[in-house]
Design a protein around this motif. Structure first.
Motif, PDB file in Angstrom:
ATOM      1  N   SER A 133       0.820  -5.742  11.626  1.00 53.82           N
ATOM      2  CA  SER A 133      -0.593  -5.677  11.991  1.00 53.82           C
ATOM      3  C   SER A 133      -1.446  -4.917  10.988  1.00 53.82           C
ATOM      4  O   SER A 133      -2.599  -5.266  10.750  1.00 53.82           O
ATOM      5  CB  SER A 133      -0.738  -5.009  13.372  1.00 53.82           C
ATOM      6  OG  SER A 133      -0.007  -5.703  14.350  1.00 53.82           O
ATOM      7  N   LEU A 134      -0.868  -3.857  10.401  1.00 53.07           N
ATOM      8  CA  LEU A 134      -1.679  -2.951   9.591  1.00 53.07           C
ATOM      9  C   LEU A 134      -1.180  -2.808   8.160  1.00 53.07           C
ATOM     10  O   LEU A 134      -1.838  -2.180   7.328  1.00 53.07           O
ATOM     11  CB  LEU A 134      -1.719  -1.576  10.272  1.00 53.07           C
ATOM     12  CG  LEU A 134      -2.944  -0.702  10.057  1.00 53.07           C
ATOM     13  CD1 LEU A 134      -4.211  -1.422  10.474  1.00 53.07           C
ATOM     14  CD2 LEU A 134      -2.790   0.609  10.823  1.00 53.07           C
ATOM     15  N   GLY A 135      -0.024  -3.366   7.856  1.00 53.22           N
ATOM     16  CA  GLY A 135       0.506  -3.283   6.503  1.00 53.22           C
ATOM     17  C   GLY A 135       0.927  -1.868   6.137  1.00 53.22           C
ATOM     18  O   GLY A 135       1.331  -1.071   6.995  1.00 53.22           O
ATOM     19  N   THR A 136       0.784  -1.542   4.858  1.00 54.38           N
ATOM     20  CA  THR A 136       1.218  -0.243   4.349  1.00 54.38           C
ATOM     21  C   THR A 136       0.484   0.910   5.018  1.00 54.38           C
ATOM     22  O   THR A 136       1.019   2.018   5.131  1.00 54.38           O
ATOM     23  CB  THR A 136       0.998  -0.176   2.829  1.00 54.38           C
ATOM     24  OG1 THR A 136       1.659  -1.293   2.214  1.00 54.38           O
ATOM     25  CG2 THR A 136       1.555   1.107   2.253  1.00 54.38           C
ATOM     26  N   THR A 137      -0.721   0.663   5.488  1.00 58.27           N
ATOM     27  CA  THR A 137      -1.501   1.712   6.162  1.00 58.27           C
ATOM     28  C   THR A 137      -0.761   2.259   7.375  1.00 58.27           C
ATOM     29  O   THR A 137      -0.860   3.447   7.699  1.00 58.27           O
ATOM     30  CB  THR A 137      -2.875   1.168   6.589  1.00 58.27           C
ATOM     31  OG1 THR A 137      -3.532   0.603   5.453  1.00 58.27           O
ATOM     32  CG2 THR A 137      -3.740   2.264   7.175  1.00 58.27           C
ATOM     33  N   SER A 138      -0.006   1.400   8.061  1.00 62.56           N
ATOM     34  CA  SER A 138       0.748   1.868   9.227  1.00 62.56           C
ATOM     35  C   SER A 138       1.796   2.900   8.818  1.00 62.56           C
ATOM     36  O   SER A 138       2.044   3.868   9.551  1.00 62.56           O
ATOM     37  CB  SER A 138       1.424   0.686   9.938  1.00 62.56           C
ATOM     38  OG  SER A 138       2.440   0.109   9.122  1.00 62.56           O
ATOM     39  N   ILE A 139       2.409   2.721   7.649  1.00 60.55           N
ATOM     40  CA  ILE A 139       3.411   3.678   7.154  1.00 60.55           C
ATOM     41  C   ILE A 139       2.737   5.000   6.805  1.00 60.55           C
ATOM     42  O   ILE A 139       3.262   6.084   7.093  1.00 60.55           O
ATOM     43  CB  ILE A 139       4.146   3.100   5.934  1.00 60.55           C
ATOM     44  CG1 ILE A 139       4.845   1.793   6.314  1.00 60.55           C
ATOM     45  CG2 ILE A 139       5.146   4.105   5.380  1.00 60.55           C
ATOM     46  CD1 ILE A 139       5.460   1.064   5.136  1.00 60.55           C
ATOM     47  N   VAL A 140       1.565   4.917   6.176  1.00 57.30           N
ATOM     48  CA  VAL A 140       0.816   6.127   5.826  1.00 57.30           C
ATOM     49  C   VAL A 140       0.465   6.909   7.084  1.00 57.30           C
ATOM     50  O   VAL A 140       0.637   8.131   7.148  1.00 57.30           O
ATOM     51  CB  VAL A 140      -0.455   5.775   5.035  1.00 57.30           C
ATOM     52  CG1 VAL A 140      -1.305   7.027   4.798  1.00 57.30           C
ATOM     53  CG2 VAL A 140      -0.093   5.124   3.713  1.00 57.30           C
ATOM     54  N   PHE A 141      -0.003   6.207   8.117  1.00 57.28           N
ATOM     55  CA  PHE A 141      -0.357   6.876   9.370  1.00 57.28           C
ATOM     56  C   PHE A 141       0.881   7.485  10.028  1.00 57.28           C
ATOM     57  O   PHE A 141       0.822   8.586  10.603  1.00 57.28           O
ATOM     58  CB  PHE A 141      -1.042   5.908  10.324  1.00 57.28           C
ATOM     59  CG  PHE A 141      -2.482   5.659  10.009  1.00 57.28           C
ATOM     60  CD1 PHE A 141      -3.276   6.650   9.465  1.00 57.28           C
ATOM     61  CD2 PHE A 141      -3.054   4.411  10.252  1.00 57.28           C
ATOM     62  CE1 PHE A 141      -4.612   6.428   9.188  1.00 57.28           C
ATOM     63  CE2 PHE A 141      -4.388   4.171   9.973  1.00 57.28           C
ATOM     64  CZ  PHE A 141      -5.174   5.190   9.435  1.00 57.28           C
ATOM     65  N   LEU A 142       2.012   6.774   9.968  1.00 57.47           N
ATOM     66  CA  LEU A 142       3.251   7.308  10.532  1.00 57.47           C
ATOM     67  C   LEU A 142       3.627   8.619   9.843  1.00 57.47           C
ATOM     68  O   LEU A 142       4.005   9.595  10.498  1.00 57.47           O
ATOM     69  CB  LEU A 142       4.384   6.285  10.387  1.00 57.47           C
ATOM     70  CG  LEU A 142       5.756   6.729  10.896  1.00 57.47           C
ATOM     71  CD1 LEU A 142       5.733   6.947  12.403  1.00 57.47           C
ATOM     72  CD2 LEU A 142       6.835   5.699  10.523  1.00 57.47           C
TER      73      LEU A 142
END
Length: 448
Positions: A133-142
């Motif tokens: 859903s969010l791409g690499t941004t989801s990993i950054v937020f995690l």
């Protein structure tokens, strides 16, 4: 028998003037038993460990598929473990920052702010969109939310373990030291039970889509309730009385390290065998079996829950042993036993379900006996003025060095060079503990 502590109005007035951040003492004396303090310690630790294990289990079973689907399962797990380690790096930073908050404001302010950050971070993970859903941004937020958990963990230090150590009868210090450690098996059995239930009753697709999020909702709720319970304890007149009387206020970290750095290092290394074994019987086996075996993960979680029951029994037994032979001798003996156990790690994990079960049950039993006395093993080395800050930083460093990178290192070495290297990693922790305990004993003899 309850241990009663009181001070005169004159002493309270002097301490109020000389101890930064000390609160005004209530006129009536506090009558607090070590058992009452222990309840606060167990409540706090159980909530922390539940949160810890929810994230750890998700790192092994969920995050590789949810946040790293573009890579192999092995690499995705290694990436997840790298983010898992961020909290251990952030934890001492949180401790230092929140010590400053307490110094300039109050203990209540510090714990309330820690509650807010922990709640936002944990709930944020529960609602975090996946990679699709969010791409690499989801990993950054995690990663950001994981760092937030670590900072909040450092800020949640309430001084109750130090207060318990100072207030417990000398002949029962081993017993009271182990009580707080019971938070680990309590937290693990609830977390593992939740994941096992969800994996059994949901399809794999539903579990990875939404099922894994429920334990984080529960973690958020438990953290709120537990931290408010601790906040209520440490802000009562009686507890405030004891915390201030024992000078359990923060000192500048620079001042602590200038005069007590050796005690911080020795204290962290003394518990290394326990902390290294901690992740090798909880998180690492889950990742290894997921990657290399067709075994039911829910079934394996049930075996771990049986192992953690043995751990709880071992923790209780460690209290009796330590009160008879001494905490440091207990830790040293268990470090030797863990070192011997490390030699059998590759044979047990690599020999099928029977060997894996034996590894879990024996490993958890040793962990209980050792971990029961690992917290603050040499905290008494600190002068009383430095004990509050020193105990917090020693624990942070021990977790960082001994456990923070354990799943990442053990899985990385084992997957590339063989399971023997997981045993080598555990052996190194046992050797470090023995060396630290020996040096500490030599220093103790020299200084006396």
């Amino acid at each position: 028998m309850a241990n009663t502590t009181s001070i005169s109005d004159v002493q309270a007035d002097v301490h109020h003037q000389t101890s930064p951040g000390a609160r005004s003492i209530n006129a009536r004396d506090g009558h607090i038993s070590p058992g009452e303090i222990a309840i606060g310690v167990v409540i706090g630790r159980a909530s922390e460990y539940f949160d810890f294990f929810v994230y750890a289990i998700a790192s092994a079973l969920v995050f590789p598929s949810v946040f790293f689907p573009y890579d192999s399962r092995l690499d995705g797990t290694l990436y997840a473990f790298a983010i898992f380690a961020l909290a251990f790096i952030a934890r001492p930073i949180g401790t230092v920052a929140f010590m400053a908050v307490q110094h300039h404001f109050t203990r209540e302010t510090k714990l309330t702010l820690a509650l807010l950050i922990m709640g936002v971070s944990t709930a944020g993970i529960a609602f975090l969109p996946d990679y699709a859903s969010l791409g690499t941004t989801s990993i950054v937020f995690l990663a950001i939310l994981r760092i937030g958990q670590g900072i909040a963990q450092g800020g949640s230090w309430d001084g109750l373990p130090s207060l318990l150590a100072l207030n417990a009868p000398e002949e029962k210090r081993g017993w009271y030291a182990m009580l707080g450690q019971l938070g680990a098996p309590i937290g693990f059995v609830i977390a593992a039970g939740l994941f096992a239930y969800l994996m059994t009753n949901l399809s794999s697709l539903d579990f990875l889509e939404f099922g894994w999020r429920y334990p984080f909702y529960v973690a958020f709720a438990i953290n709120v309730v537990a931290l408010f319970a601790r906040l209520r304890l440490v802000t009562t007149h009686e507890y405030s009385h004891l915390l201030d009387e024992h000078q359990l206020d923060p000192v500048p970290v620079g001042e602590l390290l200038n005069s007590q750095s050796r005690n911080v290092i020795i204290g962290a290394l003394a518990a290394l065998a326990s902390y290294a074994l901690f992740h090798l019987v909880t998180v690492f086996p889950l990742s290894w079996i997921t990657l290399t075996s067709q075994r039911s993960i829910a079934g394996f979680l049930h075996v771990q829950m049986l192992g953690v029951a043995l751990m709880a029994v071992g923790i209780i037994i460690s209290g009796f042993i330590a009160d008879r032979v001494g905490r440091r001798r207990t830790l040293g003996t268990l470090a030797i036993m863990i070192g011997i156990f490390s030699l059998f790690v590759p044979f047990l994990i690599g020999s099928g379900e029977t060997g894996q079960d034996a590894f879990i049950l024996i490993g958890f039993s040793l962990l209980g006996l050792s971990y029961g006395q690992a917290a603050g093993a040499v905290t008494s080395n600190f002068p009383q003025r430095f004990r509050y800050t020193g105990a917090a930083l020693t624990s942070d460093v021990a977790w960082l060095v001994g456990a923070g990178f354990a799943p990442l290192v053990a899985l990385g070495l084992s997957s590339h060079f063989g399971l023997a290297y997981a045993g080598v990693y555990l052996f190194s922790g046992a050797a470090a503990s023995l060396a630290a305990l020996s040096i500490n004993r030599a220093w103790h003899i020299r200084d006396n």
